[in-house]
Motif scaffolding. Sequence first.
Motif, mmCIF file in Angstrom:
data_model
loop_
_atom_site.group_PDB
_atom_site.id
_atom_site.type_symbol
_atom_site.label_atom_id
_atom_site.label_comp_id
_atom_site.label_asym_id
_atom_site.label_seq_id
_atom_site.Cartn_x
_atom_site.Cartn_y
_atom_site.Cartn_z
ATOM 1 N N GLN A 528 -16.648 99.214 44.424
ATOM 2 C CA GLN A 528 -15.953 100.489 44.227
ATOM 3 C C GLN A 528 -16.789 101.380 43.306
ATOM 4 O O GLN A 528 -17.617 100.882 42.528
ATOM 5 N N ALA A 529 -16.549 102.684 43.409
ATOM 6 C CA ALA A 529 -17.275 103.642 42.567
ATOM 7 C C ALA A 529 -16.387 104.850 42.289
ATOM 8 O O ALA A 529 -15.534 105.213 43.108
ATOM 9 N N VAL A 539 -19.875 102.066 38.824
ATOM 10 C CA VAL A 539 -19.828 101.185 40.001
ATOM 11 C C VAL A 539 -19.383 99.805 39.530
ATOM 12 O O VAL A 539 -19.899 99.286 38.527
ATOM 13 N N GLN A 540 -18.433 99.174 40.262
ATOM 14 C CA GLN A 540 -18.003 97.818 39.932
ATOM 15 C C GLN A 540 -17.894 96.986 41.208
ATOM 16 O O GLN A 540 -17.748 97.522 42.307
ATOM 17 N N VAL A 556 -28.218 97.585 42.290
ATOM 18 C CA VAL A 556 -27.308 98.658 42.693
ATOM 19 C C VAL A 556 -28.155 99.786 43.282
ATOM 20 O O VAL A 556 -28.998 100.378 42.586
ATOM 21 N N TYR A 557 -27.951 100.080 44.558
ATOM 22 C CA TYR A 557 -28.686 101.134 45.259
ATOM 23 C C TYR A 557 -27.788 102.366 45.365
ATOM 24 O O TYR A 557 -26.574 102.248 45.603
ATOM 25 N N ARG A 580 -20.450 92.878 36.030
ATOM 26 C CA ARG A 580 -19.610 93.155 37.198
ATOM 27 C C ARG A 580 -19.426 94.661 37.398
ATOM 28 O O ARG A 580 -18.704 95.086 38.295
ATOM 29 N N SER A 581 -20.094 95.455 36.562
ATOM 30 C CA SER A 581 -20.043 96.911 36.702
ATOM 31 C C SER A 581 -21.254 97.511 36.004
ATOM 32 O O SER A 581 -21.911 96.859 35.182
ATOM 33 N N THR A 582 -21.546 98.755 36.321
ATOM 34 C CA THR A 582 -22.653 99.466 35.684
ATOM 35 C C THR A 582 -22.374 100.957 35.750
ATOM 36 O O THR A 582 -21.568 101.433 36.574
#
Length: 713
Positions: A528-529, A539-540, A556-557, A580-582
């Motif tokens: 998800q984002a 993003v996660q 992450v692309y 798990r997210s960024t």
Amino acid sequence: MIIRWSYPRRVRSHVSAVGLILLLTVSFSLQDGIVPDEIDNIEEWGPDPLGTSLGLGYGSADDPYGNPYIVPYRERLHNNDESTKETREAPDYSAYQNYITALAYPARLTVRPDHSTVAEESPINFFCKSDGNPLPTVHWRINGKGVPDSRYKIISSSSGLSTLRIDSVQSGDNNTLISCSADNGIANPIHAEATLTVLPIKGVPVGFPRIDGHPSIKAVEQGRTAHVTCRVDGEPRPKVLWLRDNVPVDIRANERYSVATLTNPGALMIQLAREEDQGRYECVARNALGVQHSRAAQLYVKVRRVPPYFSYKLEKSYKVGMGGSINLTCVAVGYPMPRVLWRKSDEPSPLVEVFDSAPVGRNILTLSNVESTENYSCMALSKLGNIEATTTVFVKPLPAAPVNLRITAVSSTSVSLAWDPVAETEDEPLTKHIVKYRLKSSSRVTTTVLPLSIGGEGDQSEYGDSSRWKEHVVAASERVATVEGLDPFTLYEFVVQSHNEIGGGSLTHPREAQTAEDAPAGPPLKVQAKGFLSSGLVVQWMPPDVPNGYITNYLVYYTNEELKTPLDKWKKMDTKSDDRSTTIRDLLSDKRYHVMVKAVNAKGESPPSKIVPVRTTNGLPGQVIGLVSSPLDGTRIQLNWDKPIHTMPITGYTISHNSSEGDKEFKLTSPHEKHIVRDLNPSTTYSFKIAAHSSRGRGEFSDHSIVSTLNGS
């Protein structure tokens, strides 16, 4: 006058077996070959070379196929008086030989085996019937070779019909070529072929023949009507063939037999039952999709005042391993039906009162924990007498457990094992080894499990009772095995068991091995984002369900270009394995981006996750995920979904659907993640998508969910 009948030498040397039979049965009259009355002393006439007095002739030069007649075949005894010597020559029998030859004809097949599709572990029968003069012999071949093992049974009759039966079809029998041939020495042999197709038990198609009601054991009095039930189903409706003792029952040739087609389709009715009707009956259902056999059931035709006899042959001896178990079955029939009782052979015969409580017709003796060799007798008793059969149960040693079981190699999908030779005797040689293996209590090794060294001993307590063993069979002469088809980075337990004809021996001590890592088999889940501030994204995601090793990091692309842009042109961010997210920063404001994630371990990258669209607008909800649509009836569909990632509170949802009638869109003003769409048309396909709202606007629509309403009736 004494007359001895025989065939002349010239006929006997050429006539076939069929011709001889015809000669013996043909009627004839005395014509030209009447013995003259003036021969008063038959002893004056010497024997022909065969030691006989008369022969048979057939026809004449004008009528070669006329009535048969007797011809004298004799010569007068030689004496010193040459004037009295008289010789009569035998007639020409070439016409008769031609006639006999004309009766023979080449082999032909009047019944040929059919192509058959069956489910695994089912029985199947193939039929082949020959005709010809002389009657040919039918020979069966499997894939061009002789019939190989005990699973195949051949039943032949004097009528030329031959049955090939396979009691339990295996998956390896798929595409087997079944052929039969007939040859009687005249012209060329004739052949017919059929293909056996084997389907998995759970892979039979809809409409495949099904036996809903199997035949059951029946007993009918001679002269009464017997009903043998078999209820079949399938689409198209199967045709039913009945077998008695594996031979087809010819309904058309016996007016006493008939098969029901209405009230109980498939049932067999036998009127005026005779003793010859007795046997094991099976019904065979066949349609265009395949063939299904019922279980066999015995039909007994009771003849009044029949002394007891054994209908099931008791073997002279049985073998069982030390401490093992065995069932001995004894079946006897008669009229009245006898009672059956087992006893040890060294025990006295039981009293009549004991027989009164014994089972009728059938008695199974169950022996458990057998430790010594014993003789057992089965006795059957009725008012007409008693009979007895004896068998010996021999206790034989089972193989010892293989020693020094060790793990020799592992890969991501296989484990290799080895063990030392097993002692065996000439009387009870080994027949095979079985490698048994199973997973640990969890179906996958998680990222928290530490790797074990190769060849470690297993701890039985770590395995759940639900962990089922799988088996890998190895030839008796082998001492190594490689078990393939395993899951990567998974812990397994292995044991080995040696077998002889008696059964399986003790298991080895267990050994554990963990398969090697492999690239992740699945992508990260639930990606998800959402927008962050005015120029960023959050993003996660969740880890992949099949990591196949330790996840070392995530990639992450993201891109704001078109989706067809090659992946190497997308921008990329590397994260830690426990992330798990960024957050992605310094993006263009209020622009639409596409995001996806990959998991990485020591062996490579996972497949990419689904691509998620998102806008760099702070406060907009993310894309709705987990949309599921289910029809309730002809006019209603239930929608359920997951609340998307968000910063500002979600105030409602927009539901859009399209069909062949056009597109519609409506808004929900409450933040509930379920809704029933009403007033739809029956038997119509709809495509739904949903987007979430906040005070900042509407987020991205979900993926489409396609569903059809039910039939209105």
